[in-house]
Write an enzyme that holds these catalytic residues in place. Structure first.
Site, PDB file in Angstrom:
ATOM      1  N   LYS A 245       0.829  -1.131  -0.153  1.00 16.59           N
ATOM      2  CA  LYS A 245       0.023  -0.031   0.168  1.00 16.59           C
ATOM      3  C   LYS A 245       0.941   1.280   0.066  1.00 16.59           C
ATOM      4  O   LYS A 245       2.057   1.287   0.215  1.00 16.59           O
ATOM      5  CB  LYS A 245      -0.920  -0.137   1.212  1.00 16.59           C
ATOM      6  CG  LYS A 245      -1.971  -1.277   0.968  1.00 16.59           C
ATOM      7  CD  LYS A 245      -2.938  -1.319   2.378  1.00 16.59           C
ATOM      8  CE  LYS A 245      -3.662  -2.464   2.491  1.00 16.59           C
ATOM      9  NZ  LYS A 245      -4.551  -2.627   3.710  1.00 16.59           N
TER      10      LYS A 245
ATOM     11  N   ASN B  78      -1.885  -0.236   7.309  1.00 19.94           N
ATOM     12  CA  ASN B  78      -1.291  -1.331   7.798  1.00 19.94           C
ATOM     13  C   ASN B  78      -0.295  -2.066   6.684  1.00 19.94           C
ATOM     14  O   ASN B  78      -0.324  -3.482   6.672  1.00 19.94           O
ATOM     15  CB  ASN B  78      -2.415  -2.462   8.167  1.00 19.94           C
ATOM     16  CG  ASN B  78      -3.519  -2.721   7.374  1.00 19.94           C
ATOM     17  OD1 ASN B  78      -3.371  -2.085   5.954  1.00 19.94           O
ATOM     18  ND2 ASN B  78      -4.439  -3.383   7.724  1.00 19.94           N
TER      19      ASN B  78
ATOM     20  N   GLU C 251      -9.120 -10.955  -7.716  1.00 19.94           N
ATOM     21  CA  GLU C 251      -8.208  -9.786  -7.491  1.00 19.94           C
ATOM     22  C   GLU C 251      -7.099  -9.597  -8.486  1.00 19.94           C
ATOM     23  O   GLU C 251      -6.944  -8.542  -8.979  1.00 19.94           O
ATOM     24  CB  GLU C 251      -7.692  -9.790  -6.077  1.00 19.94           C
ATOM     25  CG  GLU C 251      -8.739  -9.545  -4.947  1.00 19.94           C
ATOM     26  CD  GLU C 251      -8.379  -9.845  -3.609  1.00 19.94           C
ATOM     27  OE1 GLU C 251      -9.232  -9.608  -2.728  1.00 19.94           O
ATOM     28  OE2 GLU C 251      -7.074  -9.827  -3.568  1.00 19.94           O
TER      29      GLU C 251
HETATM   30  P1  IDP Z   1      -7.210  -7.492   5.663  1.00 19.69           P
HETATM   31  O1  IDP Z   1      -6.532  -6.441   4.943  1.00 19.69           O
HETATM   32  O2  IDP Z   1      -6.348  -7.849   6.641  1.00 19.69           O
HETATM   33  O3  IDP Z   1      -7.792  -8.606   4.700  1.00 19.69           O
HETATM   34  P2  IDP Z   1      -9.916  -6.458   5.626  1.00 19.69           P
HETATM   35  O4  IDP Z   1     -11.219  -6.707   6.868  1.00 19.69           O
HETATM   36  O5  IDP Z   1     -10.207  -7.347   4.307  1.00 19.69           O
HETATM   37  O6  IDP Z   1      -8.374  -6.696   6.240  1.00 19.69           O
HETATM   38  O7  IDP Z   1     -10.110  -4.832   5.414  1.00 19.69           O
HETATM   39  C1  IDP Z   1      -9.386  -4.398   4.081  1.00 19.69           C
HETATM   40  C2  IDP Z   1      -8.450  -3.261   4.760  1.00 19.69           C
HETATM   41  O8  IDP Z   1      -9.503  -2.171   5.070  1.00 19.69           O
HETATM   42  C3  IDP Z   1      -7.634  -3.254   6.015  1.00 19.69           C
HETATM   43  O9  IDP Z   1      -6.513  -3.926   5.510  1.00 19.69           O
HETATM   44  C4  IDP Z   1      -7.205  -1.886   6.291  1.00 19.69           C
HETATM   45  O10 IDP Z   1      -6.570  -1.143   5.722  1.00 19.69           O
HETATM   46  C5  IDP Z   1      -8.736  -1.397   6.205  1.00 19.69           C
HETATM   47  N1  IDP Z   1      -9.555  -1.626   7.657  1.00 19.69           N
HETATM   48  C6  IDP Z   1     -10.260  -2.677   7.901  1.00 19.69           C
HETATM   49  N2  IDP Z   1     -10.793  -2.618   9.050  1.00 19.69           N
HETATM   50  C7  IDP Z   1     -10.625  -1.124   9.475  1.00 19.69           C
HETATM   51  C8  IDP Z   1     -11.180  -0.170  10.389  1.00 19.69           C
HETATM   52  O11 IDP Z   1     -11.736  -0.591  11.310  1.00 19.69           O
HETATM   53  N3  IDP Z   1     -10.594   0.982  10.393  1.00 19.69           N
HETATM   54  C9  IDP Z   1      -9.882   1.547   9.509  1.00 19.69           C
HETATM   55  N4  IDP Z   1      -9.408   0.706   8.507  1.00 19.69           N
HETATM   56  C10 IDP Z   1      -9.791  -0.485   8.317  1.00 19.69           C
END
Ligand code: IDP
Ligand code: MG
Length: 149
Positions: free
Chosen positions: A9, A112, A126
């Site tokens: 990212k 992240n 994807e």
């Molecule tokens: P992942 O990346 O570990 O698969 P997902 O639940 O698919 O996690 O969420 C996609 C992305 O959305 C996460 O990597 C993060 O960047 C963002 N995200 C997920 N949950 C939150 C949140 O509660 N607050 C802000 N960003 C979030």
């Protein structure tokens, strides 16, 4: 054989962490079938994160992933989905184990560093969004026997 889409990212690129993150995946023994630097526009971001549409963080997530260049990679092999997700660590870096990418380099869920497909089906979907078929190389079975057997 599974295929996973990885996205380093914008924060990973801006912080100079392309090399260290790619190294961790590479040194684990994962095999890259595609790799490129690109920008994600809003339309692609919305398609990629369509499953999160309607959630409170959706708008900031689209803004985040479109905020600067990203590196996208295709990784193929047996069980790569689970192997990569374990190497990446928990979605919220504050819960990610030390030794994982997020657990060692990140502190904020909104920054992240890395995306990795969460199922073989989503890996295929994807990859189709981010790579044309001719951008993916066929790996040599003879030299990657431990992955393909
Ligand atoms: P992942 O990346 O570990 O698969 P997902 O639940 O698919 O996690 O969420 C996609 C992305 O959305 C996460 O990597 C993060 O960047 C963002 N995200 C997920 N949950 C939150 C949140 O509660 N607050 C802000 N960003 C979030
Ligand atoms: Mg996800």
């Amino acid at each position: 054989m599974e295929r996973s889409l990885i996205i380093l990212k914008p924060d990973a690129v801006q912080r100079g962490l392309m090399g260290p993150i790619i190294s961790r995946l590479e040194q684990r023994g994962l095999r890259f079938a595609g790799l490129k630097l690109m920008r994600v526009d809003e339309a692609l971001a919305r398609r990629h994160y369509a499953v999160h549409e309607g959630k409170p963080f959706f708008a900031s997530l689209v803004e985040y992933i479109t905020s600067g260049p990203v590196v996208v990679a295709a990784i193929t092999g047996n069980n790569v989905i689970a192997t990569i997700r374990n190497t990446v660590g928990a979605t919220n870096p504050s819960q990610a184990a030390p030794g994982t990418i997020r657990g060692d380099y990140a502190v904020e869920i909104g920054r992240n560093l890395i995306h990795a497909s969460d199922s073989p089906e989503n890996g295929e979907k994807e990859l189709a969004l981010f790579f044309a078929p001719n951008e993916l190389v066929e790996l040599e079975r003879s030299t990657d026997r431990w992955i393909y057997e």
